[in-house]
Enzyme design. Sequence first.
Site, PDB file in Angstrom:
ATOM      1  N   ASP A  32       0.864  -1.185   0.000  1.00  0.00           N
ATOM      2  CA  ASP A  32       0.000   0.000   0.000  1.00  0.00           C
ATOM      3  C   ASP A  32       0.892   1.223   0.000  1.00  0.00           C
ATOM      4  O   ASP A  32       2.022   1.187   0.502  1.00  0.00           O
ATOM      5  CB  ASP A  32      -0.891  -0.031   1.262  1.00  0.00           C
ATOM      6  N   CYS A  90     -20.070   0.245   1.068  1.00  0.00           N
ATOM      7  CA  CYS A  90     -20.400  -0.423  -0.201  1.00  0.00           C
ATOM      8  C   CYS A  90     -21.776  -0.111  -0.778  1.00  0.00           C
ATOM      9  O   CYS A  90     -21.876   0.255  -1.954  1.00  0.00           O
ATOM     10  CB  CYS A  90     -20.271  -1.931  -0.035  1.00  0.00           C
ATOM     11  N   ARG A 103      -0.771   2.836   7.400  1.00  0.00           N
ATOM     12  CA  ARG A 103      -1.569   1.613   7.345  1.00  0.00           C
ATOM     13  C   ARG A 103      -0.657   0.383   7.372  1.00  0.00           C
ATOM     14  O   ARG A 103      -0.899  -0.583   8.099  1.00  0.00           O
ATOM     15  CB  ARG A 103      -2.421   1.599   6.085  1.00  0.00           C
ATOM     16  N   THR A 132     -14.447  -3.466  -6.225  1.00  0.00           N
ATOM     17  CA  THR A 132     -15.734  -3.408  -6.914  1.00  0.00           C
ATOM     18  C   THR A 132     -15.647  -2.327  -7.986  1.00  0.00           C
ATOM     19  O   THR A 132     -15.329  -1.180  -7.685  1.00  0.00           O
ATOM     20  CB  THR A 132     -16.858  -3.064  -5.916  1.00  0.00           C
ATOM     21  N   LYS A 186     -22.434   3.417  -2.402  1.00  0.00           N
ATOM     22  CA  LYS A 186     -21.496   3.618  -3.510  1.00  0.00           C
ATOM     23  C   LYS A 186     -21.831   2.694  -4.691  1.00  0.00           C
ATOM     24  O   LYS A 186     -21.848   3.125  -5.847  1.00  0.00           O
ATOM     25  CB  LYS A 186     -20.077   3.338  -2.992  1.00  0.00           C
ATOM     26  N   THR A 190     -12.473   2.357  -4.613  1.00  0.00           N
ATOM     27  CA  THR A 190     -13.177   2.840  -5.808  1.00  0.00           C
ATOM     28  C   THR A 190     -14.334   3.724  -5.343  1.00  0.00           C
ATOM     29  O   THR A 190     -15.511   3.373  -5.523  1.00  0.00           O
ATOM     30  CB  THR A 190     -13.708   1.657  -6.648  1.00  0.00           C
TER      31      THR A 190
HETATM   32  P1  NAD Z   1      -9.860   0.874   1.666  1.00  0.00           P
HETATM   33  O1  NAD Z   1      -9.955   2.317   1.406  1.00  0.00           O
HETATM   34  O2  NAD Z   1      -9.969   0.363   3.073  1.00  0.00           O
HETATM   35  O3  NAD Z   1      -8.454   0.314   1.097  1.00  0.00           O
HETATM   36  C1  NAD Z   1      -7.941   0.632  -0.134  1.00  0.00           C
HETATM   37  C2  NAD Z   1      -6.433   0.825   0.005  1.00  0.00           C
HETATM   38  O4  NAD Z   1      -5.847   0.954  -1.296  1.00  0.00           O
HETATM   39  C3  NAD Z   1      -6.039   2.100   0.775  1.00  0.00           C
HETATM   40  O5  NAD Z   1      -5.276   1.744   1.915  1.00  0.00           O
HETATM   41  C4  NAD Z   1      -5.226   2.906  -0.247  1.00  0.00           C
HETATM   42  O6  NAD Z   1      -4.126   3.598   0.334  1.00  0.00           O
HETATM   43  C5  NAD Z   1      -4.733   1.815  -1.184  1.00  0.00           C
HETATM   44  N1  NAD Z   1      -4.357   2.312  -2.501  1.00  0.00           N
HETATM   45  C6  NAD Z   1      -5.042   3.140  -3.328  1.00  0.00           C
HETATM   46  N2  NAD Z   1      -4.367   3.336  -4.468  1.00  0.00           N
HETATM   47  C7  NAD Z   1      -3.213   2.629  -4.386  1.00  0.00           C
HETATM   48  C8  NAD Z   1      -2.112   2.422  -5.247  1.00  0.00           C
HETATM   49  N3  NAD Z   1      -2.078   2.981  -6.459  1.00  0.00           N
HETATM   50  N4  NAD Z   1      -1.090   1.643  -4.823  1.00  0.00           N
HETATM   51  C9  NAD Z   1      -1.124   1.072  -3.602  1.00  0.00           C
HETATM   52  N5  NAD Z   1      -2.157   1.212  -2.738  1.00  0.00           N
HETATM   53  C10 NAD Z   1      -3.189   1.978  -3.122  1.00  0.00           C
HETATM   54  O7  NAD Z   1     -10.957   0.175   0.766  1.00  0.00           O
HETATM   55  P2  NAD Z   1     -11.677  -1.248   1.000  1.00  0.00           P
HETATM   56  O8  NAD Z   1     -12.837  -1.094   1.935  1.00  0.00           O
HETATM   57  O9  NAD Z   1     -10.640  -2.278   1.289  1.00  0.00           O
HETATM   58  O10 NAD Z   1     -12.285  -1.491  -0.445  1.00  0.00           O
HETATM   59  C11 NAD Z   1     -11.462  -1.817  -1.542  1.00  0.00           C
HETATM   60  C12 NAD Z   1     -12.338  -2.261  -2.690  1.00  0.00           C
HETATM   61  O11 NAD Z   1     -13.074  -3.428  -2.335  1.00  0.00           O
HETATM   62  C13 NAD Z   1     -13.398  -1.226  -3.105  1.00  0.00           C
HETATM   63  O12 NAD Z   1     -13.558  -1.277  -4.500  1.00  0.00           O
HETATM   64  C14 NAD Z   1     -14.657  -1.720  -2.417  1.00  0.00           C
HETATM   65  O13 NAD Z   1     -15.816  -1.326  -3.102  1.00  0.00           O
HETATM   66  C15 NAD Z   1     -14.478  -3.216  -2.481  1.00  0.00           C
HETATM   67  N6  NAD Z   1     -15.185  -3.962  -1.432  1.00  0.00           N
HETATM   68  C16 NAD Z   1     -15.206  -3.523  -0.145  1.00  0.00           C
HETATM   69  C17 NAD Z   1     -15.847  -4.274   0.845  1.00  0.00           C
HETATM   70  C18 NAD Z   1     -15.881  -3.819   2.278  1.00  0.00           C
HETATM   71  O14 NAD Z   1     -16.563  -4.444   3.070  1.00  0.00           O
HETATM   72  N7  NAD Z   1     -15.176  -2.798   2.679  1.00  0.00           N
HETATM   73  C19 NAD Z   1     -16.440  -5.494   0.514  1.00  0.00           C
HETATM   74  C20 NAD Z   1     -16.382  -5.915  -0.811  1.00  0.00           C
HETATM   75  C21 NAD Z   1     -15.748  -5.156  -1.776  1.00  0.00           C
HETATM   76  C1  UDX Z   2     -22.030  -5.474   2.260  1.00  0.00           C
HETATM   77  C2  UDX Z   2     -22.426  -6.831   1.652  1.00  0.00           C
HETATM   78  O1  UDX Z   2     -23.251  -7.543   2.577  1.00  0.00           O
HETATM   79  C3  UDX Z   2     -21.183  -7.632   1.324  1.00  0.00           C
HETATM   80  O2  UDX Z   2     -21.544  -8.853   0.705  1.00  0.00           O
HETATM   81  C4  UDX Z   2     -20.314  -6.812   0.397  1.00  0.00           C
HETATM   82  O3  UDX Z   2     -19.142  -7.533   0.104  1.00  0.00           O
HETATM   83  C5  UDX Z   2     -19.976  -5.484   1.029  1.00  0.00           C
HETATM   84  O4  UDX Z   2     -21.176  -4.784   1.377  1.00  0.00           O
HETATM   85  P1  UDX Z   2     -21.217  -4.657   4.656  1.00  0.00           P
HETATM   86  O5  UDX Z   2     -21.525  -3.302   4.136  1.00  0.00           O
HETATM   87  O6  UDX Z   2     -19.887  -4.917   5.263  1.00  0.00           O
HETATM   88  O7  UDX Z   2     -21.370  -5.744   3.488  1.00  0.00           O
HETATM   89  O8  UDX Z   2     -22.315  -5.044   5.761  1.00  0.00           O
HETATM   90  P2  UDX Z   2     -23.815  -5.591   5.684  1.00  0.00           P
HETATM   91  O9  UDX Z   2     -23.941  -6.677   6.671  1.00  0.00           O
HETATM   92  O10 UDX Z   2     -24.261  -5.882   4.323  1.00  0.00           O
HETATM   93  O11 UDX Z   2     -24.658  -4.347   6.239  1.00  0.00           O
HETATM   94  C6  UDX Z   2     -24.774  -3.141   5.514  1.00  0.00           C
HETATM   95  C7  UDX Z   2     -25.702  -2.196   6.244  1.00  0.00           C
HETATM   96  O12 UDX Z   2     -27.055  -2.642   6.166  1.00  0.00           O
HETATM   97  C8  UDX Z   2     -25.394  -2.038   7.730  1.00  0.00           C
HETATM   98  O13 UDX Z   2     -25.522  -0.689   8.099  1.00  0.00           O
HETATM   99  C9  UDX Z   2     -26.461  -2.882   8.387  1.00  0.00           C
HETATM  100  O14 UDX Z   2     -26.760  -2.460   9.697  1.00  0.00           O
HETATM  101  C10 UDX Z   2     -27.631  -2.654   7.449  1.00  0.00           C
HETATM  102  N1  UDX Z   2     -28.637  -3.728   7.494  1.00  0.00           N
HETATM  103  C11 UDX Z   2     -28.300  -4.986   7.110  1.00  0.00           C
HETATM  104  C12 UDX Z   2     -29.917  -3.435   7.912  1.00  0.00           C
HETATM  105  O15 UDX Z   2     -30.233  -2.288   8.258  1.00  0.00           O
HETATM  106  N2  UDX Z   2     -30.840  -4.446   7.924  1.00  0.00           N
HETATM  107  C13 UDX Z   2     -30.557  -5.712   7.557  1.00  0.00           C
HETATM  108  O16 UDX Z   2     -31.456  -6.560   7.590  1.00  0.00           O
HETATM  109  C14 UDX Z   2     -29.238  -6.004   7.137  1.00  0.00           C
END
Ligand code: NAD
Ligand code: UDX
Length: 469
Positions: free
Chosen positions: A36, A276, A41, A131, A279, A91
């Site tokens: 990263d 997520c 971090r 994503t 967005k 993203t």
């Molecule tokens: P995040 O912001 O926690 O982490 C992303 C990291 O990428 C940051 O630490 C940033 O510094 C680093 N980064 C950015 N550009 C870079 C580069 N050019 N080189 C090296 N490092 C770089 O984000 P996240 O929550 O881990 O989400 C990442 C992706 O996964 C997103 O597209 C998100 O939509 C997807 N996603 C997130 C979740 C979730 O629960 N958070 C679940 C499923 C999918």
């Molecule tokens: C979500 C998707 O579930 C996951 O598959 C994807 O990879 C990332 O986005 P996350 O956002 O981490 O995961 O949590 P999730 O359990 O889905 O909850 C999202 C929001 O919905 C929370 O604020 C939760 O409190 C709310 N929620 C969920 C409700 O209000 N009611 C429900 O019945 C379920």
Amino acid sequence: IRSVKNICCIGAGYVGGPTCAVLAWKCPDIKVTITDIAEDRIRAWNSDELPIFEPGLDDIVKEARGRNLFFTTDVDGSIEAADLIFVSVNTPTKVAGIGAGLAADLCYIEAATRRIATVSKRGAIIVEKSTVPCRTAESMNQILSALSPSNATFEILSNPEFLAEGTAVEDLLDPARVLIGSMPTTRGRLAQQRLAEVYSRWVRPEAIVTMGLWSSELSKLAANALLAQRVSSINAIAAICERTEANVHEVSSACRLDLRIGSKFLEAGIGFGGSCFQKDLQNLVYLSLSLGLPEVAEYWKQVLVMNAWTKQRFARNIVQKMFSTITAKHIAILGFAFKADTGDTREAPAIDVCRDLLEDGALLHIYDPKVSSSAINRALGPAKGSNVSFQSEQRAYTVEASMQQACVGASALVFLTKWAEFESHAVDWKAIYASMSKPAWIFDGRNIVKDPTALKKLGFIVYQSGVGY
Ligand code: NAD
Ligand code: UDX
């Protein structure tokens, strides 16, 4: 296409960190390097205090770190050595320019792809873990062809992540499915097979699903849109319940029994949060508009409209019930994270609810077991009386160390996150009631109060989302 012995993950965030830590833990013979650009971090991943809280993650990281799991800011070195590269960068929604407020900002994806093209001499399998909008791999391919040396061969796969925060480790250890999308070419299928081989070390074979690249990219947006839609749907029903003396928990339990509807994601409350859902829905709305499908865009947009309204409605209810004025009233905010078992506050409904209450003049006492006061400061702006060196509006709240402490002197307590400790039998409701200003309200936005009658007997006025009084 080489077999996979060395994996690099670009992006050490909520997804890259847990995903590749579990991979390294399960595959001790594969070297996994998570890289990263954010130095703090990476420092935290290498310390005893990991940058994110996920149940079970500490033990996994501690066991694999230094063995075959490494965290580094050496992005180029990690890319160069890798046979397979996960791109797991953020993203976020664009805040300015074309598509602002809807389109995904792909600048981090592009920057990472440019680095790979420039640095990877032998080529690699590149895996979209982030994503992304449908057909992002096409742009990545163009960047690779334009910048990489001619003897480097790349193959792009889509492998979206479905983990939910708070249950990341269990979701990763036993995923409902692992999607791997590839181009319909021999090389594409071979790359798909290479990644499938890695997952098959611990994932049930029937859960590893292969498909075309564009379907895989779109499946991630589709899954999140459908989940978010269920939450907005039940919240819309909750509003009807409150006007009719129906009880949303009874209504949803009746619906859950229908196997065609299913039992999950029908918990009414204060609206969905997290990094997520909003967005990815915005992303889907933008995609629909760009494809010339305004009716489809409008359909998905309504899920967001309902969510924003749900949050506002909850805050407005609090003001109305408390004699239509909360000016200078102390209110305990219990829970700030967007859901339980995470310290993440991204798009947390608590932020909107707290802002609305502060706007109406309330003094908030905020408590969350996993959210730091600096994260609350970042979300709400600095608290009144904080020692801030720059000119900024200060907000009237304090961050408290326990549920009991937050309730002292408050006229109302407001549940915004479903933390287990709030539901615990150990909560001394009598003592909490005694410590509060009277009349003492409970506003339960998360279905935490299971026996409202008992609390009413103690003297509380109890309001529950989707139930009313
Ligand atoms: P995040 O912001 O926690 O982490 C992303 C990291 O990428 C940051 O630490 C940033 O510094 C680093 N980064 C950015 N550009 C870079 C580069 N050019 N080189 C090296 N490092 C770089 O984000 P996240 O929550 O881990 O989400 C990442 C992706 O996964 C997103 O597209 C998100 O939509 C997807 N996603 C997130 C979740 C979730 O629960 N958070 C679940 C499923 C999918
Ligand atoms: C979500 C998707 O579930 C996951 O598959 C994807 O990879 C990332 O986005 P996350 O956002 O981490 O995961 O949590 P999730 O359990 O889905 O909850 C999202 C929001 O919905 C929370 O604020 C939760 O409190 C709310 N929620 C969920 C409700 O209000 N009611 C429900 O019945 C379920």
